[in-house]
Design an enzyme around this catalytic site. Sequence first.
Site, PDB file in Angstrom:
ATOM      1  N   CYS A 138      44.588  30.234  35.714  1.00 29.53           N
ATOM      2  CA  CYS A 138      45.270  31.278  34.957  1.00 29.53           C
ATOM      3  C   CYS A 138      46.320  31.939  35.850  1.00 29.53           C
ATOM      4  O   CYS A 138      46.147  32.053  37.060  1.00 29.53           O
ATOM      5  CB  CYS A 138      44.278  32.293  34.385  1.00 29.53           C
ATOM      6  SG  CYS A 138      43.126  33.036  35.553  1.00 29.53           S
TER       7      CYS A 138
ATOM      8  N   SER B 265      41.554  31.831  39.076  1.00 28.75           N
ATOM      9  CA  SER B 265      42.767  32.644  39.029  1.00 28.75           C
ATOM     10  C   SER B 265      43.766  32.102  40.036  1.00 28.75           C
ATOM     11  O   SER B 265      43.403  31.423  41.001  1.00 28.75           O
ATOM     12  CB  SER B 265      42.449  34.097  39.378  1.00 28.75           C
ATOM     13  OG  SER B 265      42.248  34.245  40.786  1.00 28.75           O
ATOM     14  N   ASP B 266      45.044  32.388  39.822  1.00 30.45           N
ATOM     15  CA  ASP B 266      46.004  32.212  40.900  1.00 30.45           C
ATOM     16  C   ASP B 266      45.634  33.228  41.983  1.00 30.45           C
ATOM     17  O   ASP B 266      44.884  34.183  41.741  1.00 30.45           O
ATOM     18  CB  ASP B 266      47.425  32.422  40.398  1.00 30.45           C
ATOM     19  CG  ASP B 266      48.458  31.697  41.262  1.00 30.45           C
ATOM     20  OD1 ASP B 266      48.149  31.357  42.414  1.00 30.45           O
ATOM     21  OD2 ASP B 266      49.581  31.469  40.775  1.00 30.45           O
ATOM     22  N   CYS B 267      46.176  33.042  43.158  1.00 32.89           N
ATOM     23  CA  CYS B 267      45.660  33.780  44.304  1.00 32.89           C
ATOM     24  C   CYS B 267      46.154  35.232  44.310  1.00 32.89           C
ATOM     25  O   CYS B 267      47.333  35.500  44.566  1.00 32.89           O
ATOM     26  CB  CYS B 267      46.022  33.065  45.590  1.00 32.89           C
ATOM     27  SG  CYS B 267      45.261  31.433  45.645  1.00 32.89           S
TER      28      CYS B 267
ATOM     29  N   ALA C 203      45.593  37.058  41.473  1.00 31.31           N
ATOM     30  CA  ALA C 203      45.838  37.424  40.071  1.00 31.31           C
ATOM     31  C   ALA C 203      44.758  38.321  39.494  1.00 31.31           C
ATOM     32  O   ALA C 203      45.040  39.122  38.596  1.00 31.31           O
ATOM     33  CB  ALA C 203      45.983  36.161  39.219  1.00 31.31           C
TER      34      ALA C 203
END
Length: 331
Positions: A211, A244-246, A248
């Site tokens: 995401c 998650s993206d890092c 996010a």
Amino acid sequence: ASASFDDRAAALVAALHTDEKVALFSNGAGAVPRLNIPKYQWWSEALHGVGRSPGVTFDATTPNATSFPQVITTASSWNTSLFHAIGQVVGTEARAFANLGHAGLTFWAPNVNIFRDPRWGRGQETQGEDPTVNAAYAANFPHGVQDGDSYPKYLKASSCCKHYAAYNLEDWGGVDRHHFDAIVTDQDLNETYFPPFQACAQVGKASGVMCSYNAVNGVPSCASKPLLNDRLRGTWGFDGYVTSDCGAVADVYSKHKYTNTTDATDVDVLTAGTDSDCGMFLGQHLQACIDDGTCDIYSGNCAEGDLSKSGEGYTTYAKPTEPSPPPWPCP
């Protein structure tokens, strides 16, 4: 030995203490020595070849990996068998690195975002502006990475499609990716931004989805139940893990200001369908959320299944609990 992966993963997760479960929610998942669970780094990259990243080690034993052209160049061929063949090489080399302890098995590729404005600056990672081409890549590259002689019982390596959804802004006009709210019509979502991820889930059978940093129509992607549990899992039948993206997850609280408390952030991202936090937010705040009763793992907002998903993904995708097949040879 006759129990299914799901049953064995559930039994393992049930044996974990709450603090041990919390430690599994970060990309750098903690070890559980009493259950012989080693630490694990979920974040390995393989956009156009196994690449340097927190989970990948290059040294004298594994000095390099095949580096293919940037993805937008490959996509210009319109050659779906090439998309699959590159995925095969990437997956085989990824497994070789993993066999030597120089990588995990979860590789965060491909990037299937739509690229329509060169000012983004990351368009070379994608297939371009055409949803059909991006979807064709999403249907073929993950299969190449994951399929092997023992597929589908075992994955050669795990492919993760990113960044879901409507993500293609880095920093422009005073707005950066951590604050951006993509206002997109239902028609544009369905005709433009969703097709690559639908193909990824339904045809490519990728075992991971990431995401994105941005919000979509006011709701941060990693806290969006309509995007994750409803559409991705419910409508498209995705059966993998969501990372998650890092950073996010932290953005939901600190940048988007979508939630007012750390507890509310924990609840929203977990119940939306995010399973793993690339970052430290859940690691820093989830235990307190459990201790104060907001995240009650037995009866409250964060159901046991939500808290266990990361652990189940770990055993099912990254470290199979049944005997491993013979090591994949280096190409």
